[in-house]
Scaffold this motif. Structure first.
Motif, PDB file in Angstrom:
ATOM      1  N   ASP A 141       0.826  -1.211   0.000  1.00 55.58           N
ATOM      2  CA  ASP A 141       0.000   0.000   0.000  1.00 55.58           C
ATOM      3  C   ASP A 141       0.861   1.263   0.000  1.00 55.58           C
ATOM      4  N   ARG A 142       1.984   1.224   0.690  1.00 57.06           N
ATOM      5  CA  ARG A 142       2.892   2.383   0.715  1.00 57.06           C
ATOM      6  C   ARG A 142       3.445   2.669  -0.687  1.00 57.06           C
ATOM      7  N   ILE A 143       3.846   1.619  -1.382  1.00 54.18           N
ATOM      8  CA  ILE A 143       4.353   1.790  -2.745  1.00 54.18           C
ATOM      9  C   ILE A 143       3.260   2.377  -3.644  1.00 54.18           C
ATOM     10  N   ILE A 144       2.055   1.856  -3.536  1.00 54.21           N
ATOM     11  CA  ILE A 144       0.934   2.357  -4.346  1.00 54.21           C
ATOM     12  C   ILE A 144       0.683   3.831  -4.029  1.00 54.21           C
ATOM     13  N   CYS A 145       0.681   4.198  -2.754  1.00 58.47           N
ATOM     14  CA  CYS A 145       0.460   5.605  -2.354  1.00 58.47           C
ATOM     15  C   CYS A 145       1.554   6.514  -2.895  1.00 58.47           C
ATOM     16  N   LEU A 146       2.798   6.074  -2.842  1.00 60.32           N
ATOM     17  CA  LEU A 146       3.897   6.879  -3.381  1.00 60.32           C
ATOM     18  C   LEU A 146       3.707   7.096  -4.882  1.00 60.32           C
ATOM     19  N   ALA A 147       3.304   6.068  -5.589  1.00 62.45           N
ATOM     20  CA  ALA A 147       3.092   6.182  -7.041  1.00 62.45           C
ATOM     21  C   ALA A 147       1.925   7.115  -7.349  1.00 62.45           C
ATOM     22  N   ARG A 148       0.852   6.999  -6.604  1.00 66.07           N
ATOM     23  CA  ARG A 148      -0.327   7.840  -6.855  1.00 66.07           C
ATOM     24  C   ARG A 148      -0.084   9.302  -6.496  1.00 66.07           C
ATOM     25  N   ALA A 149       0.887   9.561  -5.621  1.00 66.21           N
ATOM     26  CA  ALA A 149       1.196  10.938  -5.226  1.00 66.21           C
ATOM     27  C   ALA A 149       1.871  11.710  -6.353  1.00 66.21           C
ATOM     28  N   GLU A 150       2.471  10.995  -7.296  1.00 66.59           N
ATOM     29  CA  GLU A 150       3.138  11.633  -8.439  1.00 66.59           C
ATOM     30  C   GLU A 150       2.746  10.919  -9.730  1.00 66.59           C
ATOM     31  N   PRO A 151       1.494  11.056 -10.153  1.00 68.92           N
ATOM     32  CA  PRO A 151       1.017  10.281 -11.307  1.00 68.92           C
ATOM     33  C   PRO A 151       1.680  10.636 -12.638  1.00 68.92           C
ATOM     34  N   GLU A 152       2.333  11.786 -12.698  1.00 68.51           N
ATOM     35  CA  GLU A 152       2.962  12.194 -13.951  1.00 68.51           C
ATOM     36  C   GLU A 152       4.406  11.720 -14.085  1.00 68.51           C
ATOM     37  N   HIS A 153       4.964  11.127 -13.016  1.00 72.33           N
ATOM     38  CA  HIS A 153       6.352  10.660 -13.022  1.00 72.33           C
ATOM     39  C   HIS A 153       6.439   9.172 -12.691  1.00 72.33           C
ATOM     40  N   GLU A 154       7.518   8.568 -13.123  1.00 70.64           N
ATOM     41  CA  GLU A 154       7.827   7.216 -12.673  1.00 70.64           C
ATOM     42  C   GLU A 154       8.448   7.348 -11.285  1.00 70.64           C
ATOM     43  N   VAL A 155       7.730   6.905 -10.287  1.00 73.08           N
ATOM     44  CA  VAL A 155       8.206   6.905  -8.903  1.00 73.08           C
ATOM     45  C   VAL A 155       9.018   5.626  -8.716  1.00 73.08           C
ATOM     46  N   CYS A 156      10.097   5.696  -7.937  1.00 71.38           N
ATOM     47  CA  CYS A 156      10.942   4.505  -7.830  1.00 71.38           C
ATOM     48  C   CYS A 156      11.536   4.345  -6.430  1.00 71.38           C
ATOM     49  N   GLY A 157      12.048   3.155  -6.191  1.00 68.35           N
ATOM     50  CA  GLY A 157      12.710   2.845  -4.935  1.00 68.35           C
ATOM     51  C   GLY A 157      13.250   1.432  -4.951  1.00 68.35           C
ATOM     52  N   HIS A 167      13.842  -3.571  -7.211  1.00 66.82           N
ATOM     53  CA  HIS A 167      13.333  -2.209  -7.092  1.00 66.82           C
ATOM     54  C   HIS A 167      11.885  -2.158  -7.558  1.00 66.82           C
ATOM     55  N   TYR A 168      11.256  -1.050  -7.267  1.00 68.73           N
ATOM     56  CA  TYR A 168       9.899  -0.813  -7.750  1.00 68.73           C
ATOM     57  C   TYR A 168       9.905   0.483  -8.535  1.00 68.73           C
ATOM     58  N   HIS A 169       8.949   0.599  -9.433  1.00 69.22           N
ATOM     59  CA  HIS A 169       8.714   1.870 -10.110  1.00 69.22           C
ATOM     60  C   HIS A 169       7.305   1.862 -10.675  1.00 69.22           C
ATOM     61  N   SER A 170       6.826   3.045 -10.996  1.00 70.63           N
ATOM     62  CA  SER A 170       5.478   3.180 -11.531  1.00 70.63           C
ATOM     63  C   SER A 170       5.537   3.570 -12.998  1.00 70.63           C
ATOM     64  N   HIS A 171       4.441   3.303 -13.682  1.00 75.28           N
ATOM     65  CA  HIS A 171       4.292   3.697 -15.081  1.00 75.28           C
ATOM     66  C   HIS A 171       3.122   4.667 -15.211  1.00 75.28           C
ATOM     67  N   PRO A 172       3.402   5.931 -15.486  1.00 72.53           N
ATOM     68  CA  PRO A 172       2.316   6.904 -15.666  1.00 72.53           C
ATOM     69  C   PRO A 172       1.331   6.528 -16.773  1.00 72.53           C
TER      70      PRO A 172
END
Length: 143
Positions: free
Chosen positions: A19-35, A85-90
């Protein structure tokens, strides 16, 4: 006969870290969030969010090298290795992109990719999607 690379493994992750990873990604929907993902290859026990320092963070990710080095040092000291690692796809897809395939090595590391509606776990094994990724089962644990 199947090789070790052909075997899909189940990897555990707590619901709270997911859930933390999902929240971090949703906080910046225009960028690939990573960790970074820490633990072992069957259980992710912690994460380290990191700034995305890619030239165009809307289509690529690059983990801040200072965070990467510090986390590896800390991981060696605590014997909790970095396992991926994790990252998001806008764009919304939880599948690895062609760019992800170009950046990955067949090193067995985990890639947790967050899309709009879900997150999927992959392992970089040098075969499969983009000749690089094999999907892995993600088991969410309570807590």
């Amino acid at each position: 006969m199947a090789s070790d690379k052909d075997v899909v493994m189940a990897v555990k992750l707590s619901r709270s870290l997911y859930d933390r990873i999902i929240c971090l990604a949703r906080a910046e929907p225009e960028h690939e969030v990573c960790g970074l993902l820490l633990g072992n290859l069957t259980h992710i026990t912690d994460i380290r969010p990191a700034p995305n320092v890619a030239e165009d963070a809307s289509v690529r990710f690059e983990i801040d090298p200072a965070i990467l080095l510090a986390t590896h040092r800390e991981a060696r000291a605590n014997r909790t290795p970095v396992v991926g690692h994790y990252h998001s796809h806008p764009n919304g897809s939880s599948a690895p992109s062609v760019a992800d395939g170009a950046d990955a090595g067949a090193d067995g590391l985990l890639w947790l990719i967050v899309g709009h509606d879900d997150a999927r776990l992959w392992r970089a094994v040098g075969q499969g999607l983009h000749n690089c990724f094999q999907t892995e089962d993600l088991i969410l644990l309570p807590g």
